[in-house]
Design a protein around this motif. Structure first.
Motif, PDB file in Angstrom:
ATOM      1  N   HIS A  14      14.134  17.360  -7.601  1.00  0.00           N
ATOM      2  CA  HIS A  14      12.556  17.422  -8.302  1.00  0.00           C
ATOM      3  C   HIS A  14      12.244  16.236  -7.624  1.00  0.00           C
ATOM      4  CE1 HIS A  14      13.566  20.113 -11.154  1.00  0.00           C
ATOM      5  NE2 HIS A  14      13.963  19.586 -11.762  1.00  0.00           N
ATOM      6  N   ARG A  17      10.954  18.360  -4.317  1.00  0.00           N
ATOM      7  CA  ARG A  17      10.092  19.135  -4.767  1.00  0.00           C
ATOM      8  C   ARG A  17       9.048  18.501  -4.410  1.00  0.00           C
ATOM      9  NH1 ARG A  17      11.706  23.068  -9.239  1.00  0.00           N
ATOM     10  NH2 ARG A  17      10.119  23.928  -8.730  1.00  0.00           N
ATOM     11  N   ARG A  21       5.437  17.978  -1.848  1.00  0.00           N
ATOM     12  CA  ARG A  21       4.129  18.698  -1.740  1.00  0.00           C
ATOM     13  C   ARG A  21       3.285  17.735  -1.964  1.00  0.00           C
ATOM     14  NH1 ARG A  21       2.503  20.406  -8.171  1.00  0.00           N
ATOM     15  NH2 ARG A  21       4.092  21.784  -7.956  1.00  0.00           N
ATOM     16  N   TYR A  42       8.391  22.302 -13.900  1.00  0.00           N
ATOM     17  CA  TYR A  42       9.451  22.944 -13.665  1.00  0.00           C
ATOM     18  C   TYR A  42      10.220  22.970 -14.813  1.00  0.00           C
ATOM     19  CZ  TYR A  42       8.076  20.231  -9.796  1.00  0.00           C
ATOM     20  OH  TYR A  42       6.856  19.920  -8.142  1.00  0.00           O
TER      21      TYR A  42
END
Length: 222
Positions: A14, A17, A21, A42
């Motif tokens: 994460h 991720r 972003r 998520y």
């Protein structure tokens, strides 16, 4: 795998991720990142998300806010400081590359450079440009500098995604290719001094373009 190990693995996933972003502009400076909302998105517990956000705070990409975290907003002076740090580090790593590069390192640099010369799409040129610089750092065989530069790159890309930058103009992209060719030639011949001087000139010009774009963006929103 224990529950704590699984949470650690998820935190890394994460982290990547959320970092992506931020770096690609989906979550620009000032964007609020709420752990509970990210956890729901998520479909995971809050623990790995919180751990990911803590890592991103350590990277200088986010800071704590009332409702969670917010993507960090930097002043032009801070952007200048990041650029100057990049110049110092990359001029050091290119000296190392000139002295330590292997034939495989050189072949990879040449391949990406030639691929860049054969590309006209601006987005692909940006990607190849970034890849070339990463490979150059790897050729310097100094993981500490490479890690620091990866953090600085991410901090700058947060802003590049939200400015109408002159760095994407065709004349500048052609100039980047010419400058890369000069740096590559110095690395090929083991000329550490020339590699350093050419990198400083290259990154100084890019710094000036980036700061000019940031100033124009600020005027446009004033």
């Amino acid at each position: 795998m224990t529950a704590s190990q699984d949470d650690g693995r998820r935190a890394i996933s994460h982290y990547a991720r959320i970092r992506q972003r931020i770096v690609n502009g989906q979550a620009g400076p000032g964007t609020v990142l709420i752990p509970s909302a990210l956890s729901a998105e998520y479909n995971v517990s809050r623990t790995p998300v919180r751990e990911a956000l803590i890592r991103l705070e350590q990277d200088g990409l986010v800071e704590q806010a009332t409702r969670g975290y917010v993507v960090r907003t930097r002043t032009p002076e801070e952007i200048l400081q990041i650029c100057e740090a990049r110049i110092a580090l990359e001029s050091t790593i290119v000296q190392a590359a000139a002295m330590r590069r292997t034939e495989l390192d050189l072949a990879r640099l040449v391949h990406v450079h030639e691929s860049t010369a054969d590309t006209t799409d601006p987005a692909e040129l940006r990607n190849l440009n970034s890849e070339w610089h990463v490979m150059l750092r790897e050729a310097g065989h100094n993981p500490t500098i490479a890690e620091l530069m990866d953090r600085l790159d991410a901090q700058l890309k947060t802003y590049d995604a939200h400015t109408s930058s002159a760095t994407d103009l065709p004349d500048n992209l052609d100039q980047i290719l010419t400058e890369h060719a000069g740096i590559l030639e110095a690395v090929r011949h083991g000329d550490a001094s020339a590699a350093r001087d050419r990198m400083i000139a290259h990154q100084s010009r890019t710094r000036d373009l980036r700061l000019g774009a940031l100033a124009r963006s600020a005027r446009g929103t004033a």
